[in-house]
Design a protein around this motif. Structure first.
Motif, short mmCIF file in Angstrom:
data_model
loop_
_atom_site.label_atom_id
_atom_site.label_comp_id
_atom_site.label_asym_id
_atom_site.label_seq_id
_atom_site.Cartn_x
_atom_site.Cartn_y
_atom_site.Cartn_z
N THR A 129 45.15 56.30 44.76
CA THR A 129 45.21 55.74 46.11
C THR A 129 46.05 54.46 46.11
O THR A 129 46.44 53.96 45.06
N ASP A 130 46.29 53.92 47.29
CA ASP A 130 47.05 52.67 47.40
C ASP A 130 46.20 51.46 47.00
O ASP A 130 46.72 50.50 46.44
N TYR A 131 44.91 51.52 47.31
CA TYR A 131 43.98 50.42 47.02
C TYR A 131 42.74 50.96 46.33
O TYR A 131 42.35 52.10 46.56
N MET A 132 42.13 50.10 45.51
CA MET A 132 40.83 50.44 44.93
C MET A 132 39.93 49.21 45.05
O MET A 132 40.30 48.10 44.67
N ILE A 133 38.72 49.44 45.59
CA ILE A 133 37.69 48.41 45.68
C ILE A 133 36.60 48.82 44.71
O ILE A 133 35.99 49.87 44.86
N ASP A 134 36.37 47.99 43.69
CA ASP A 134 35.42 48.34 42.63
C ASP A 134 34.87 47.06 42.04
O ASP A 134 35.51 46.00 42.12
N ASP A 135 33.70 47.14 41.43
CA ASP A 135 33.13 45.96 40.77
C ASP A 135 33.33 45.99 39.26
O ASP A 135 33.07 45.00 38.60
N HIS A 136 33.78 47.11 38.72
CA HIS A 136 33.95 47.22 37.27
C HIS A 136 35.40 47.08 36.86
O HIS A 136 36.26 47.85 37.31
N VAL A 137 35.66 46.11 36.00
CA VAL A 137 37.00 45.80 35.53
C VAL A 137 37.63 47.01 34.84
O VAL A 137 38.83 47.26 35.01
N ARG A 138 36.85 47.77 34.10
CA ARG A 138 37.41 48.93 33.38
C ARG A 138 38.08 49.92 34.34
O ARG A 138 39.05 50.57 33.97
N ASN A 139 37.58 50.02 35.55
CA ASN A 139 38.19 50.92 36.54
C ASN A 139 39.43 50.28 37.17
O ASN A 139 40.43 50.96 37.42
N LEU A 140 39.38 49.00 37.41
CA LEU A 140 40.49 48.30 38.04
C LEU A 140 41.67 48.14 37.08
O LEU A 140 42.83 48.21 37.49
N ASP A 141 41.38 47.93 35.80
CA ASP A 141 42.44 47.70 34.81
C ASP A 141 43.39 48.88 34.66
O ASP A 141 44.56 48.70 34.34
N THR A 142 42.91 50.09 34.88
CA THR A 142 43.75 51.28 34.71
C THR A 142 44.36 51.76 36.03
O THR A 142 45.13 52.71 36.04
N PHE A 143 44.02 51.10 37.13
CA PHE A 143 44.48 51.51 38.45
C PHE A 143 45.89 50.99 38.70
O PHE A 143 46.20 49.84 38.39
N LYS A 144 46.74 51.83 39.27
CA LYS A 144 48.14 51.47 39.47
C LYS A 144 48.45 50.83 40.82
O LYS A 144 49.51 50.27 41.02
N GLY A 145 47.52 50.91 41.76
CA GLY A 145 47.75 50.33 43.08
C GLY A 145 47.20 48.90 43.17
O GLY A 145 47.03 48.22 42.16
N THR A 146 46.90 48.47 44.38
CA THR A 146 46.36 47.13 44.63
C THR A 146 44.85 47.15 44.41
O THR A 146 44.16 48.01 44.96
N THR A 147 44.37 46.21 43.60
CA THR A 147 42.94 46.17 43.27
C THR A 147 42.23 45.05 44.02
O THR A 147 42.78 43.97 44.22
N LEU A 148 41.00 45.34 44.41
CA LEU A 148 40.10 44.35 44.98
C LEU A 148 38.81 44.43 44.18
O LEU A 148 38.15 45.47 44.17
N MET A 149 38.48 43.36 43.49
CA MET A 149 37.29 43.34 42.64
C MET A 149 36.11 42.76 43.43
O MET A 149 36.10 41.58 43.77
#
Length: 178
Positions: A129-149
């Motif tokens: 997806t274009d954005y990912m909203i997640d609380d776990h860094v392991r999921n955000l670190d591998t995401f290629k779009g814009t992250t919101l922790m």
């Protein structure tokens, strides 16, 4: 010609489902001891309660079905779905009994999310997806779009993702992106 709608992957546990408050409530129910949110601060979520209590709860039937909705989540996700294609993404395969409970929970609390937009998986690195909203860094670190922790006790020291503390902040940030 219509512009293609942007897409958002939204995590369940700790983002739209308030699992930490649920752990605390169940712990008090079972052990008669009240712990605060600070018990989860600066450590992995599984270590927030004494013993192996968190792990016990996540494999207990009914736990995921009865988690409260995170404050402001329902209204915010509904608002976002007007301008974005919203996907609920949960790494649920670690606890297979949670699959039906999570689906039923979403049907009850987020009935406007189509079953086609629910992704229960094992590894979120496949999400595009274009954005990912997640609380776990392991999921955000591998995401290629814009992250919101989404702020949680276990990510308090993390500074390499854009931090959001609540759903109001997410709406404000994404309003600029529309």
């Amino acid at each position: 010609m219509d512009k293609k709608r942007r897409t958002i992957a939204i995590d369940m546990d700790g983002v739209i489902a308030d699992t930490v408050s649920h752990f605390i409530k169940w712990y008090e129910r079972d052990y008669g001891l009240r712990v605060g949110l600070d018990a989860f601060e600066g450590k992995p979520e599984a270590e927030g309660l004494p013993g192996n209590t968190v792990r016990k709860y996540v494999v207990t039937p009914g736990f995921f079905r009865s988690v409260p909705v995170m404050e402001g989540a329902k209204e915010a996700v509904l608002k976002l779905s007007k301008n974005f294609d919203v996907y609920i993404v949960s790494a649920a395969m670690e606890f297979p009994q949670s699959l039906i409970e999570k689906y039923e929970w979403l049907q009850e609390h987020f009935p406007f999310i189509s079953w086609k937009n629910i992704i229960l998986c094992g590894d979120k690195s496949i999400i595009g997806t274009d954005y990912m909203i997640d609380d776990h860094v392991r999921n955000l670190d591998t995401f290629k779009g814009t992250t919101l922790m989404f702020t949680a006790g276990h990510n308090v020291g993390v500074i390499h993702h854009r931090r959001v503390n609540n759903w109001k902040e997410i709406i404000e940030f994404l309003k600029e992106e529309v």
